[in-house]
Motif scaffolding. Structure first.
Motif, mmCIF file in Angstrom:
data_model
loop_
_atom_site.group_PDB
_atom_site.id
_atom_site.type_symbol
_atom_site.label_atom_id
_atom_site.label_comp_id
_atom_site.label_asym_id
_atom_site.label_seq_id
_atom_site.Cartn_x
_atom_site.Cartn_y
_atom_site.Cartn_z
ATOM 1 N N MET A 84 -61.127 84.256 28.409
ATOM 2 C CA MET A 84 -62.671 84.152 27.947
ATOM 3 C C MET A 84 -62.669 83.743 26.396
ATOM 4 N N PRO A 85 -61.685 84.043 25.362
ATOM 5 C CA PRO A 85 -62.009 83.514 24.081
ATOM 6 C C PRO A 85 -61.943 82.169 23.849
ATOM 7 N N GLU A 86 -61.125 81.283 24.905
ATOM 8 C CA GLU A 86 -60.940 79.841 25.107
ATOM 9 C C GLU A 86 -62.331 79.260 25.540
ATOM 10 N N VAL A 87 -62.902 80.042 26.580
ATOM 11 C CA VAL A 87 -63.787 79.558 27.069
ATOM 12 C C VAL A 87 -65.106 79.614 26.276
ATOM 13 N N ARG A 88 -65.434 80.704 25.430
ATOM 14 C CA ARG A 88 -66.281 80.860 24.419
ATOM 15 C C ARG A 88 -66.236 79.973 23.432
ATOM 16 N N SER A 89 -65.077 79.649 22.949
ATOM 17 C CA SER A 89 -64.790 78.470 22.010
ATOM 18 C C SER A 89 -65.224 77.005 22.415
ATOM 19 N N ARG A 90 -65.093 76.906 23.750
ATOM 20 C CA ARG A 90 -65.201 75.455 24.377
ATOM 21 C C ARG A 90 -66.732 75.527 24.372
ATOM 22 N N LEU A 91 -67.378 76.538 24.979
ATOM 23 C CA LEU A 91 -68.737 76.406 24.791
ATOM 24 C C LEU A 91 -69.624 76.379 23.490
ATOM 25 N N LEU A 92 -69.073 77.236 22.542
ATOM 26 C CA LEU A 92 -69.745 77.111 21.360
ATOM 27 C C LEU A 92 -69.465 75.668 20.583
ATOM 28 N N ILE A 93 -68.639 74.842 20.863
ATOM 29 C CA ILE A 93 -68.408 73.574 20.486
ATOM 30 C C ILE A 93 -69.350 72.523 21.236
#
Length: 166
Positions: free
Chosen positions: A107-116
């Protein structure tokens, strides 16, 4: 000699009767084989016709959702706008429980991708219905990229819970 002729003619009746009986048995066997073949063919056709009915009667698969926390993102500035903010809440529909557990684990990586991804959007791009549809496709592509070697989640749909553009 007349006795020999009687035996010969009597014996002929027996052999013709035997031939007739064998022919009747052969015709009966052919008829039985034909009937069996016909019934087997009908059974196969019936099985093919029943297969879609079984699929139609089967319960639909239960959807698997991954709830995400809301995002508040500053959008890419445009020439006439100075500062635009997007507040967005997402729920991802995934293919199966395996995809759900993979997304929850990363989830942290998914959220980071989505924020970018969201930070690179402009207010003009995502304010229309076509823009929102395009954004859902971009989100599906971004989240579906491999998270671990040979492991990627299959996202089938993106649902908006909140979408505020200021």
């Amino acid at each position: 000699m007349s006795k020999k002729n009687q035996k010969a003619s009597g014996g002929g009746k027996k052999s013709s009767l035997a031939i007739l009986l064998m022919m009747l048995i052969a015709v009966g066997a052919c008829a039985l084989a034909g009937y069996t073949f016909y019934e087997m063919k009908n059974m196969k056709a019936g099985a093919k016709d029943d297969a879609p009915a079984k699929v139609k009667n089967a319960a639909p698969a239960v959807p698997v959702y991954v709830q995400m926390d809301t995002f508040t993102v500053s959008l890419k500035p445009e020439a006439n706008d100075s500062d635009r903010v997007l507040y967005i809440g997402l729920t991802l529909r995934v293919k199966d429980a395996e995809s759900k557990s993979l997304l929850e684990e990363y989830m942290p990586e998914v959220r980071s991708r989505l924020l970018i991804l969201l930070a690179h959007q402009t207010a003009t791009d995502i304010s229309s219905d076509e823009g929102k549809t395009g954004l859902t496709e971009k989100i599906k592509e971004t989240v579906s990229k491999p998270l671990a070697p040979n492991h990627s989640a299959v996202v089938t749909d993106v649902l908006f819970n909140a979408f505020i553009l200021r």
